[in-house]
Design a protein around this motif. Structure first.
Motif, PDB file in Angstrom:
ATOM      1  N   ALA A 312       0.818  -1.215   0.000  1.00  0.00           N
ATOM      2  CA  ALA A 312       0.000   0.000   0.000  1.00  0.00           C
ATOM      3  C   ALA A 312       0.850   1.264   0.000  1.00  0.00           C
ATOM      4  O   ALA A 312       0.493   2.267  -0.634  1.00  0.00           O
ATOM      5  CB  ALA A 312      -0.924  -0.005   1.223  1.00  0.00           C
ATOM      6  N   ARG A 321      -3.874   0.995  -3.232  1.00  0.00           N
ATOM      7  CA  ARG A 321      -3.720   1.472  -1.854  1.00  0.00           C
ATOM      8  C   ARG A 321      -4.974   1.219  -1.026  1.00  0.00           C
ATOM      9  O   ARG A 321      -4.902   0.710   0.102  1.00  0.00           O
ATOM     10  CB  ARG A 321      -3.401   2.968  -1.858  1.00  0.00           C
ATOM     11  CG  ARG A 321      -3.151   3.518  -0.456  1.00  0.00           C
ATOM     12  CD  ARG A 321      -2.868   5.008  -0.471  1.00  0.00           C
ATOM     13  NE  ARG A 321      -4.048   5.790  -0.867  1.00  0.00           N
ATOM     14  CZ  ARG A 321      -4.164   6.435  -2.021  1.00  0.00           C
ATOM     15  NH1 ARG A 321      -3.195   6.399  -2.901  1.00  0.00           N
ATOM     16  NH2 ARG A 321      -5.268   7.118  -2.306  1.00  0.00           N
ATOM     17  N   THR A 324      -5.855  -2.730  -0.712  1.00  0.00           N
ATOM     18  CA  THR A 324      -4.884  -3.390   0.170  1.00  0.00           C
ATOM     19  C   THR A 324      -5.102  -2.974   1.612  1.00  0.00           C
ATOM     20  O   THR A 324      -5.081  -3.810   2.526  1.00  0.00           O
ATOM     21  CB  THR A 324      -3.451  -3.053  -0.265  1.00  0.00           C
ATOM     22  OG1 THR A 324      -3.233  -3.508  -1.604  1.00  0.00           O
ATOM     23  CG2 THR A 324      -2.440  -3.719   0.659  1.00  0.00           C
TER      24      THR A 324
END
Length: 405
Positions: A312, A321, A324
């Protein structure tokens, strides 16, 4: 007077984020997942081997858990090769399918277990749609926000459609099945998605307060949940002995000592601990493998979290990002809640330990969630490798030309 971080802090941060390593995140994710899955299958065998579940024999849970583990690991390696564009195409389908499965729970296909109606049973196979909803929402919400942020930027507009209508609908359907533990995990996922999407703190705090009020109301209108809260506060004076499960779990952990009584040698699993193979499996693990075994499991979860954090942190793609971060919040948050529950830090709320507790659908969805992040880690490492090669190629060509001249 130095204004920047000390060299030790800087080195620690570089290690945590994996700034100088392109492949470490992949192995930090894959290794703990396989180890936790293996430990889970072994502990389910140990915890459930003394029970004859539904007349199917004492190894029924092992057969189910083992089959789901094998299928999950096979899919893990397959999904690890996917590109993120595949999830773009699947996001909407996953969301709608998970909502449809949640609705089916309230048809004749739905099954009620321990007071919660959150299972589907078809042709002898059972499945928990709420587990699929966790993964589907994590991927879809990340995709929706990544597209929305490109057009509208940050702000309260993030509430639509992530929270309203789809997030609220999923939470409502799970709550109708009286599974408050899963509702709490879904609220954690929604909060993580909004935070990583850039929601302003004041709006996020308002959403958290609203969610907390909803949980309190759901608890107040349930005599069983209120009984668990009173037991957690130390009021055990009730005919049903609400402290029994927690006390037996503490006895199991205490009797394990440093090294445990030995694998398969638990005494508390002999009908002393209700749900020994499910919600309270960590107590059996602590009794048989001791403090060192319990710390090993905690270390594996922490390592898995570090690997996901690296993925991330080292991406510029908001989809990677957010998805995750949502999956990491789900798995680590649920692990924390389960361990806190069995050690008395939280009331008993019926949340299983990811990868370890008995339950094929929960195990399968947890492994598939890791498969999503694993594919991001593989593609991220490949992109960083290709960028490094491109950066070095011009200088290498220039040196070759100079040496020729």
């Amino acid at each position: 007077m130095s204004n920047g971080p000390t060299p030790h802090v800087a080195r620690a941060w570089d290690w945590l984020t994996g700034t100088h390593s392109t492949k470490s995140a992949y192995w930090l994710i894959l290794g703990p997942t396989l180890a936790l899955t293996f430990i889970g299958v072994v502990m389910v065998l140990s915890a459930s081997s003394v029970e004859d579940i539904g007349g199917a024999g004492s190894f029924a849970s092992l057969r189910s858990q083992g089959v789901y583990a094998v299928i999950g690991v096979a899919l893990l390696f397959w999904m690890g090769k996917w590109r993120r564009e595949t999830y773009y195409r699947l996001a909407r389908v996953m969301l709608l399918l998970s909502i449809g499965l949640l609705i089916l729970v309230f048809t004749p296909l739905g099954v009620e277990i321990n007071g919660n109606r959150n299972w589907l049973r078809v042709a002898g196979f059972s499945f928990q749609p709420a587990e699929a909803a966790k993964l589907a929402f994590s991927v879809w919400a990340a995709y929706a926000l990544s597209q929305k942020l490109k057009l509208e930027g940050y702000g309260k507009n993030l509430l639509v459609p992530v929270v309203f209508p789809f997030g609220a609908l999923i939470v409502l359907l799970i709550l109708m099945g009286r599974d408050l533990g899963t509702v709490l995990i879904m609220l954690l996922i929604i909060a993580a998605v909004l935070y990583l999407g850039g929601m302003r703190s004041i709006y996020l705090a308002g959403m958290a307060a609203l969610g907390l009020v909803g949980v309190v109301v759901a608890t107040l209108f349930s005599s069983n949940r209120m009984l668990r809260i009173e037991a957690w506060l130390g009021n055990c004076d009730h005919a049903s002995d609400p402290c029994y499960q927690y006390e037996q779990g503490i006895f199991a952990l205490a009797s394990g000592g440093w090294f445990g009584v030995g694998l398969g040698q638990s005494r508390q699993k002999w009908s002393y601990i209700p749900e020994a193979g499910n919600d309270f499996i960590f107590t059996v693990l602590g009794e048989e493998l001791g403090l060192l075994g319990a710390l090993l499991v905690l270390g594996l979860f922490i390592t898995l979290g570090i690997g996901m954090f690296r993925v991330a942190y080292n991406t510029t793609d908001p989809f990677v990002r957010i998805s995750t971060g949502a999956i990491m919040t789900w798995l680590l948050g649920q692990a924390f809640m389960n361990i806190a529950m069995v050690t008395g830090l939280l009331p008993v709320i019926g949340v299983p330990l990811p990868f370890i507790s008995a339950g094929g659908s929960a195990l399968l969805m947890a492994i598939l969630a890791v498969g999503v992040v694993l594919s991001f880690a593989r593609q991220q490492a490949q992109e960083l490798h290709d960028a490094t090669v491109r950066a070095q190629t011009p200088s290498a060509t220039k040196e070759s030309v100079q040496s020729t001249q």
